[in-house]
Every structure is written in C-alpha cells, then in structure tokens.
Design an enzyme around this catalytic site. Structure first.
Site: not given
Length: 625
Positions: A420, A385, A321, A290, A153, A287, A269, A267
């Site tokens: 995050r 996000h 991100r 990810e 990730f 979304l 995304h 954040q």
C-alpha cells in the site's frame, strides 16, 4: 462446565464454520432455548470507521436509512490511528501532479497486481472527496494562501498527501461522524457480529451480541455492508489494539461464501515503536507515523550510519514501505540494530517549533514517555500494519458475489496490490465508501418483487435461517461456559508469535509449512478453552476472535505458499525475485475439504494511466534537503 470436546466446536460454530448451514439448522433438533432481540433494517453497516461511515452517509443521502454498528464506542474506530495523511492530486504545491500519476504511483507501489478499476476510481474521486470533507468541516492544514496543504509521503512522485498535523484519521472520522449525526443516521455502539445469515445464495442478516449487556441480537436486513477492518493483529508485533483488526470482516464474508484475494500481502510498516523495558505500558508495535519521515526524519543504525544511503540512495527514508522495512530488518539481523532490536529515527535536525507544529501527536506521545522528539532519536522497528488482501469485490458496486453482501475499506482487496502507498488507506475509505453506498441504496430500493416481507417492509428470513441464528446464539452460550485450562489471550499470543516466526517480513516454504502445523495445534487446543468472565468481558471477546483470526492466519500462510516469487510486501527468501508469470492474484474460496486456492491474471491499467507509468515519475528524497 462445558465438556472440552464441545469447546473447539463452539469456537468454530461462533463464526459459522459449521458448513452444513441452513439445511441442518432446519432439520436438526438442537434443543435451543435462548432469548434474543430482533432488529429489522433495510441496510446493516458492520463497522463504524471511515469506510462504514461514508457508505452510511451515501445511503442516507439516497433516501435509505441504514443502521451502523461497531465494536467500540461511536467515533472510536481504527481510522483514528491513521495519522499521517490522505492522498489526492490537488496540486497545491506541485501543479503537474494529476490523478493519472496518483494512479501510476499506486500501481508501482502495488507491483502491478492492483485492481485497475479500484485504483482509478480512488485516484479520480479523491480531489472531490477532499473538497467535500473540507466543506463538512475537516480542519486540514492550510498554506499561507489558504489552500489545503500537502506533504511528501513515501514512494509518491509529488506532494499529494493532505493532512491535519499528525492526527488526520482522527480528524476525518470526527468529520464523518458529525455529518452522520447531522443526517440522523442511527447507530449502535459495542455490538459484535459473529456470523452472517446466509442461505447459500443471499445474506439476510447477522447474528451478534451486545458487548455491554451480553444480550443476543438477530439483525434482519435486505443488505449487509461489511466495513470491519483487516487482519494485521494476527501478528504479535502490530500497530493495532489487540482486540481490533483480528480478521472478523473478511472471515465473516468467507464463511458466507465470498472469495478472498491476495491474503499473503501484509504490509509491515517500517517504523513501529520499540518497547523500552522502563515503560509502564506496552507500546511495542504502535505506529510512529510516516509523517515523521515525510517531514525529514532520518534512519540510523546502532553504529550511527544513515543506512538507507546504501539501500535506496535516491529515495532514502521515503522509499516504499516494503523496501524500508526489509532494510531495517536486515540491519538488525546483521547485528547493527539496537539492544532492543530496532534502529533509530531522528528528526532533531528540524526546528523545535516545526516538530511541535507538524507532528503534535507524536511529540506529545514521546514526551509522556520521557523522550523529547525535537532533541533525540526514538527506537523503531517494522510492525504489521495493514493487510492489502481481503474480500474480492466489484469496486464499482461493492458486490462480493454473494447476493445482499457488500464490502468496503480494509476488509476488501484490490486497491493496494502487493503493497500500500502511504496515504491511500484513508483515500480508499471515502472514495469507495461513497460509491458503494450509492449503489446499495439503488439495489435496496429496487428489491421486493416476488419476495416475502415482514410488517416493516423488509425481507423475511427464509426457512431454516432462524434456526441457524439460534444455533449461533447457542454456540456463543457454550463458548461463554467453556471451563478448561487454556486462556483465549494465551492462544492469541501464541498465534502472533507463530505468524511473526513463519509468515513475517522474510518467508520460505519450510517456515510456512511449520506455521500451518503450529496453527493446527492451536486449533486443537481450543478444545480445552477457559473463558474467564461473562459475555461482556474482554476474555469472551478474545475467545470469539479466535475463529476469525485462525481463518485469516491460515489464508495468509496458504496464500504465501502458493505465491512462489517475491513481490511487494511478500518476500520469499527461496524465491527472491519478482516473476512476470506471477502478475496475478491468489484467490481463496471455501471448499468441501477446507480452503481452496486458485489464481487469475491481474488486470491492466487504462491507456492514460499506463502512459503516466511509462513516464517514470519518481520522488527524489533530496527535495527535502
């Protein structure tokens, strides 16, 4: 018809913005004649997502029966939208990974303004929480040997993200709800809290309404746990449903006297869906997990260039991100984006079977829109996000500084710092949710000495609070009767555009001041509000949300003005560098004349975690090649 000069007051009063509070309610003859249901419980958990569910399970396992309430049907919470995975240093594929490196990655991604206690609690707890979820039936993807599988990730040094295809959040919430039902934890669907009952020292319950029948509900409780999500939906382009993440959790706490922290850190995304004009439904901002990039997805601009090679040649699409989001924004701004204002995300170089198996939800979503994810790219652009900021709490207990009030999940600030780490949102919910539930159970069990109690054994309402609750019900009735010319949904849309324009990925002083001016104008327009429908309507829900959203939008704008640097998700084009002197948190309190902001130094990692930070662990994207 409600006179327009009362409409704006009603919007403010719904969320408790009438700051004369208990004394005025006790002394003022408000001519109230409203019916309401009264419910007495030891602990009221507001929010039925993963954080609220895990806290409730811990409460029940410690002998305290909570009541869980949520704004949607039970099991339909924002947790289900967290698709890609949940982090824990299990070492399935990379045995050198451990909790200190997980913590180090979290600090690095958070640009070192994280709460050290919060980070280390999450990193330490998560291996046990993952094994616990597996024992409770969560169907994690497994390796051929039967171990819990883990994937790469963004910005993580090792493969530590556990997953259930690309529906991890849904599987986690299903598992937690099933466990809660096994423990016979009571819950109520479709109930919305509009204010907390506070006497200035302690929270004693909440004012709410039933969204199905419109009835008013007064909850009396020895403790209230807020687990009501964040506030990313104050933006026009966001990954939530429009009626969720409007800021009710942190705004409720703020109005009750709690302190907010780091609200400027929002954040974006990198990969939200770009709306195609031919689609019948609105998918803009939804979304694209990810996990698509974690499984090897690549980003290309409209010229066919794999542009992350110039922004992050080592980590590529799996950089942090904020880095990827700003890179996409720059490509679009400089004319290399698509006609619809995005870029292309492509995983077609993977085998079809791999895409269908590892990304089933994404594959089916795009298939329904006429796009074959295994054969062609999709258009994406950054979307609001997640909000790293929220209520300032003690993470060992969930305490907010207001007696009887606790908070957990995206409602709070601290774990994630300035940005995050993907996969840490679900981790926070279960790691901290258990700890908070354990503590609240002990606190409630020890209450009672010297306090008055009702016939059910729960704390009685102090003088003035019942009148305050009834005043809140009258505010809701006034709001329902608003009959002006401005639709609540129109104000929400204008607020979203304001925030996109003035507090988006790129910010500066002039735009932030413009945002505050435009916000004042929107607040003034609530004096001419029109609510089309009764208290069971979506229009009424939007009207209630306005006060919460306005509070959190102002907190974002003011926090972003105070922080004169660029750090993580907060980028000031007039202060483009990160400054060591700004390694501190921005606090927002309710003052006599409005929001009062201050700062305090951020805490330092422990020696063990600092050692892991100094070792400089880092993912190289080329592991995926």
């Amino acid at each position: 018809m409600v006179p327009t000069d009362r409409n704006a007051e009603a919007v403010d009063r719904v969320a408790g913005a009438d700051r004369d509070a208990v004394g005025a309610a006790a002394d003022h003859d408000v001519d109230i004649d409203v019916d309401y249901e009264e419910v007495s419980v030891p602990v009221l958990v507001v929010g039925a997502g993963a954080a609220g569910a895990r806290a409730a399970i811990a409460l029940r396992q410690n002998g305290v029966e909570p009541l869980v309430i949520g704004k949607r049907d039970h099991g339909d919470a924002h947790t289900t939208w967290a698709a890609g995975g949940v982090n824990a240093a299990l070492g399935t594929h990379d045995p050198e990974d451990d909790w200190t490196i997980h913590a180090a990655d979290t600090f690095d991604e958070g640009h070192f303004v994280n709460d050290p206690t919060a980070v280390e609690l999450v990193a330490r707890e998560m291996p046990d929480r993952i094994r616990e979820l597996a024992d409770w039936g969560m169907p994690f993807d497994r390796t051929p040997e039967g171990d819990i599988d883990q994937r790469y990730f963004g910005a993580q040094s090792y493969r530590r993200t556990c997953f259930v295809g690309d529906r991890t959040g849904e599987a986690m919430l299903d598992t937690l709800v099933a466990k809660a039902q096994e423990l016979e934890i009571p819950y109520r669907d479709n109930v919305m809290v509009t204010r907390l009952l506070s006497d200035g020292e302690r929270v004693h319950g909440a004012v709410a309404y039933d969204m199905e029948d419109g009835g008013f509900v007064l909850f009396r409780a020895d403790a209230v746990v807020l687990a009501a999500g964040g506030f990313s939906a104050v933006y026009d382009r966001h990954s939530s449903r429009d009626e969720e993440n409007n800021g009710d959790g942190p705004a409720l706490a703020y109005e009750a006297g709690a302190t907010l922290m780091d609200t400027e850190f929002v954040q974006f995304h990198p990969t939200g869906m770009v709306q195609d004009p031919d689609w019948e439904d609105d998918w803009g901002g939804r979304l694209v997990t990810e996990a698509v990039r974690g499984e090897g997805g690549r980003l290309f601009n409209a010229d066919g260039e794999r542009f992350m090679e110039k922004y992050s040649p080592e980590q590529m699409e799996l950089d942090a991100r904020d880095v990827v989001a700003r890179a996409i924004a720059r490509e679009v701004r400089e004319g290399r984006g698509t006609e619809n204002g995005g870029v292309f995300l492509d995983i077609s170089h993977r085998e079809r079977e791999f895409v269908e198996r590892r990304l089933p939800r994404m594959y089916e979503r795009f298939k329904s829109l006429g796009i074959d994810l295994a054969e062609e790219p999709v258009e994406v652009a950054p979307t609001a996000h997640y909000t790293m900021g929220g209520v300032d709490v003690d993470f060992r207990t969930g305490e907010t500084g207001v007696a009887g009030l606790y908070a957990v999940g995206e409602t709070v600030a601290g774990v994630h710092g300035a940005n995050r780490l993907g996969g840490n949102s679900l981790a926070e919910t279960v790691a901290i949710g258990k700890l908070v539930g354990d503590h609240v159970a002990g606190a409630v069990a020890s209450m009672g000495e010297g306090e008055s109690h009702d016939e059910e054994g729960h704390g009685a309402l102090p003088d003035g609070l019942r009148a305050l609750a009834e005043r809140g019900f009258r505010a809701l009735a006034d709001l329902e009767a608003s009959d002006g010319d401005v639709a609540p949904e129109e104000l929400h849309a204008e607020l979203g555009r304001l925030m996109d324009d003035c507090a988006g990925i790129l910010r500066d002083e002039a735009r932030l001041h413009e945002g505050l001016d435009r916000l004042r104008e929107l607040r003034d327009r609530t004096g001419d509000l029109q609510v089309d429908g009764d208290r069971t309507s979506l229009d009424f829900e939007y009207a209630v949300d306005l006060a919460f959203s306005f509070t959190m939008a102002e907190a974002i704008l003011r926090g972003a003005l105070v922080r004169e640097e660029s750090r993580g998700a907060h980028f000031r084009s007039d202060f483009p560098e990160r400054s060591e002197s700004w390694r501190k948190n921005v606090l927002v309190r309710r003052g006599d004349l409005g929001m009062a902001l201050s700062t305090r130094p951020a805490g330092l990692p422990s020696e063990a975690v600092q050692e892991a930070i100094d070792e400089g662990h880092e993912l190289s994207y080329h592991h995926l090649e």
